[in-house]
Write an enzyme that holds these catalytic residues in place. Structure first.
Site, PDB file in Angstrom:
ATOM      1  N   GLU A 350       0.832  -1.200   0.000  1.00  0.00           N
ATOM      2  CA  GLU A 350       0.000   0.000   0.000  1.00  0.00           C
ATOM      3  C   GLU A 350       0.873   1.259   0.000  1.00  0.00           C
ATOM      4  OE1 GLU A 350      -2.675  -0.085   3.303  1.00  0.00           O
ATOM      5  OE2 GLU A 350      -3.205  -2.192   3.037  1.00  0.00           O
ATOM      6  N   HIS A 374       3.471   1.081   3.065  1.00  0.00           N
ATOM      7  CA  HIS A 374       3.353  -0.078   3.942  1.00  0.00           C
ATOM      8  C   HIS A 374       3.407  -1.321   3.063  1.00  0.00           C
ATOM      9  CE1 HIS A 374       0.973   3.019   6.429  1.00  0.00           C
ATOM     10  NE2 HIS A 374       2.218   2.974   6.864  1.00  0.00           N
TER      11      HIS A 374
END
Length: 449
Positions: A350, A374
């Site tokens: 992400e 992330h």
């Protein structure tokens, strides 16, 4: 046949003081001409095209791709694209070689990129690679960039042979000249320019934003499933430019991103000389304010996939090469529910950006123009301040409209690596993980005295 002359400096590009016209719809078979009678009737490449134009096809998929997924466009242009000089390498520090990317499973965050001190940086000059995965030569993977620009691309044009660009302006409007016509896009809008389409970006002031490049496939609208026939991003709100051209005979530089590198070739004319075109392979823009947001009206926070604007599907059903997801202004009415995005570990990677305002999952530190990353199975979630506030059940939860900001996410099935320049960037927040370190232990063992 006799052809009316099209003289040098002749232009049918829309002036800046006039409203641009667009064709509405997603994936449509469009047909548009800047001079009436330029499109052939009943065929694609006649023996002689009207007005002395050349017929040229641009294929976005293989010839034998099933018709439902086949994408191509026919151009009717003043000069064929093959009229250019020899390509030579164009050094550019901002385009990192994917083989140099670094595996680093930590949480990453960057503050907004400052504008360059020089006022002589255009859209291409201002590219900075952030992260990516895969190989453009294998047409597999993606790369994520930031851009900053302080001047227009003067007599420079580019096309990307490696993949499609999804551009998310964060600050400053862009006026994008393409082979198909002109698109104007501003913050809270996006634009997609597919593989092979030539374009040039003009700015009216300092501009910056984000770019997602996908090497495989093309973006499409996500399936709606039980949502039904309507909702999320509606097809009629996507806008494709009408034909516009210029016949300008003066030196141009044509930049080609090919196999992860930049090359440049000389032209003696403007490449934006398409008088007419028809097909379903064309750039488009979309206003994120038109997104019809879905949310829970009972309890629990839905998965962020419910906010998907566009998806580039992989060969595995339901798994994306890349999803473009937004977190728009919306009502939050869930009862006895932790309303911000939950703590999470994800098989997907992400990358998030902030267009304006604040993000409801981070009380501080995630600023407009900034970004976070992330990676696969790296834990993330609300920071301490957000967690404490959202967990307070001393008062009954009331319907709340969140209109304080617009964030987005590029989510991908690929394990992303970080560009060395991004790891060294002075904008990198090396203390990012501290926002979780004070998380209290709240467990009360009911079996203990």
């Amino acid at each position: 046949l006799s052809y009316p002359p099209i003289t040098s400096k002749h232009t049918h590009l829309t002036p800046t003081d006039m409203s641009l016209k667009y064709l509405s719809g997603f994936g449509n078979e469009f047909a548009t001409e800047a001079i009436p009678g330029s499109l052939p009737v009943g065929q694609n490449n006649p023996q002689k095209c009207a007005h002395g134009l050349f017929a040229e096809q641009l294929s976005g998929t293989a010839f034998t791709t099933p018709r439902v997924k086949n994408e191509r466009t026919w151009f009717y242009r003043i000069r064929p694209s093959v009229v250019h000089g020899k390509f030579v390498p164009l050094p550019h520090a901002g385009f990192s070689d994917p083989s140099t990317f670094v595996a680093d499973p930590n949480q990453h965050r960057w503050m907004p990129s400052p504008y360059p001190e020089s006022a002589d940086v255009d859209f291409i000059d201002g590219f900075t690679t952030m992260c990516g995965s895969g190989d453009p030569c294998a047409k597999s993977g993606l790369t994520i960039y930031l851009y900053t620009a302080t001047k227009s691309m003067q007599n420079r044009a580019m096309y990307n042979a490696d993949g499609d660009f999804l551009i998310v302006p964060q600050e400053g409007a862009l006026r994008i000249k393409t082979e198909m016509g002109i698109i104007e896009v501003e913050p809270s809008e996006i634009v997609v320019i597919q593989r092979g389409i030539k374009f040039s970006v003009d700015v009216t002031g300092p501009s910056r934003g984000y770019v997602l490049e996908v090497y495989s496939g093309h973006f499409t609208l996500p399936d709606l499933g039980p949502i039904g026939a309507n909702g999320l991003a509606n097809a009629r709100d996507f806008l494709t430019p009408v034909a516009a051209f210029e016949d300008v005979e003066e030196p141009y530089s044509l930049i080609n991103k090919f196999a992860g590198q930049l090359f440049v070739a000389p032209l003696e004319h403007s490449p934006f000389d398409v008088v007419a075109w028809h097909g379903n392979y064309a750039p488009y823009k979309y206003d994120l304010k038109r997104f019809c947001c879905m949310n829970s009206v009972t309890f629990d926070h839905p998965d962020p996939s419910i906010y998907t604007v566009l998806t580039c599907p992989s060969n595995e059903p339901g798994t994306a090469v890349a999803d473009f997801v937004i977190f728009p202004p919306r009502w939050m009415v869930m009862e006895h529910t932790f309303r911000p995005p939950y703590f999470h570990r994800n098989t997907m990677s992400e990358y998030m950006g902030m267009i304006h305002g604040v993000y409801d999952n981070k009380a501080k530190g995630f600023e407009p123009g900034g970004s976070s990353l992330h990676l696969t199975m790296t834990p993330h979630g609300p920071d301490l301040e957000t967690f404490i506030k959202a967990s307070d059940d001393s008062k009954e939860q009331q319907p709340t409209f969140f209109g304080a900001g617009l964030a987005f996410m590029f989510e991908t099935c690929y394990v992303l690596k970080v560009a060395p320049s991004a790891l060294r960037s002075p904008t990198k927040d090396n203390e990012y993980s501290n926002c979780w370190q004070g998380m209290p232990k709240l467990f009360q063992d009911p079996g203990s005295s």
